[in-house]
Design a protein around this motif. Structure first.
Motif: not given
Length: 266
Positions: A174-184
């Protein structure tokens, strides 16, 4: 306020003013973190106030000698003479402490250190287990708690570890997915630029671009050298073929000459 020369001796380290010699880093060559413009500024100490005054009264003195001379006078200065500088500092320090507490309590200090919108990385399985051990053993010292947790975790069976590992795996995903969205979203880049944390990335990118350029030049130089070598070999091959052709012609003429000589003799 400190004059330009006096400021050369002052190096800001967080909220504490310390002294450092002028260097390439102080001229902007080194990476400098940005400072939150809303963060209260720590007032100058009594000594720095005196240094500013001393510098103003000795404008013709070399910058290198200012610190040494001012420090010597400050050391021998009577307390009554130091009092005005000290009282000014203490009055401003009191206001600063209040302002800094309000700044910290508002969450702005924490928000400058870490983007509040950045997803928080979840605990790994072992740290989850360690938290439970600490709660179960509050009377044990922190260092001993860590040792105890490590020992108990090592002794656990794979089945006993599974609940911690499974929960950690789910939250990590979940964190990795959230980080990808955060960076994008561009929020990470915006926060880094705002706080000056993008400088290392920019320097790294600049270095990578320079290395790529050098590599490209090296490859181009190697390609040209290879072309020159190929041209040289082709030229050498051509010369050898010409020499062989000439030798063959010469040999044929000599053979023809011998044949005619024999015919004449007959």
């Amino acid at each position: 306020l400190l004059g330009a020369s006096a400021r050369n001796f002052v190096h800001a380290a967080g909220d504490i003013a310390t002294f450092a010699p002028v260097s390439v880093a102080s001229r902007g060559a080194a990476v400098k973190a940005k400072r939150d413009p809303e963060r209260p500024k720590r007032p100058l100490s009594a000594w720095l106030r005196y240094l500013a005054e001393y510098r103003g009264q000795n404008k013709t003195m070399e910058a290198k000698k200012v610190m040494k001379a001012a420090a010597a006078e400050w050391k021998g200065l009577h307390e009554l003479r130091k009092a005005p500088f000290q009282s000014s500092y203490e009055a401003e320090k009191k206001k600063y402490d209040e302002a800094f507490k309000a700044y910290t309590d508002s969450g702005k200090l924490a928000a400058w250190k870490r983007d509040p919108e950045k997803p928080t990385k979840p605990l790994i399985a072992f740290l989850r287990f360690s938290a439970e051990v600490r709660k179960q053993n509050p009377q044990v010292k922190m260092t001993e708690q860590s040792k105890l947790a490590a020992t108990q975790w090592k002794a656990l069976s794979p089945e006993a570890k599974a609940p911690y590992e499974q929960k950690a795996a789910v939250e990590a995903k979940t964190w990795k997915e959230a980080m990808e969205k955060y960076k994008a979203s561009g929020k990470e880049a915006a926060f880094k630029e705002k706080t000056g944390r993008d400088v290392p990335d920019k320097l790294k990118a600049k270095k990578a671009a320079k290395e790529a350029q050098l590599k490209e030049k090296e490859q181009a130089a190697k390609a040209k050298a290879k072309e020159r070598m190929a041209a040289k070999k082709a030229k050498e091959t051509e010369m050898k073929l010409r020499m062989k052709a000439r030798a063959d012609v010469k040999k044929a003429k000599e053979a023809e000459k011998k044949t005619k000589a024999k015919e004449t003799e007959m």
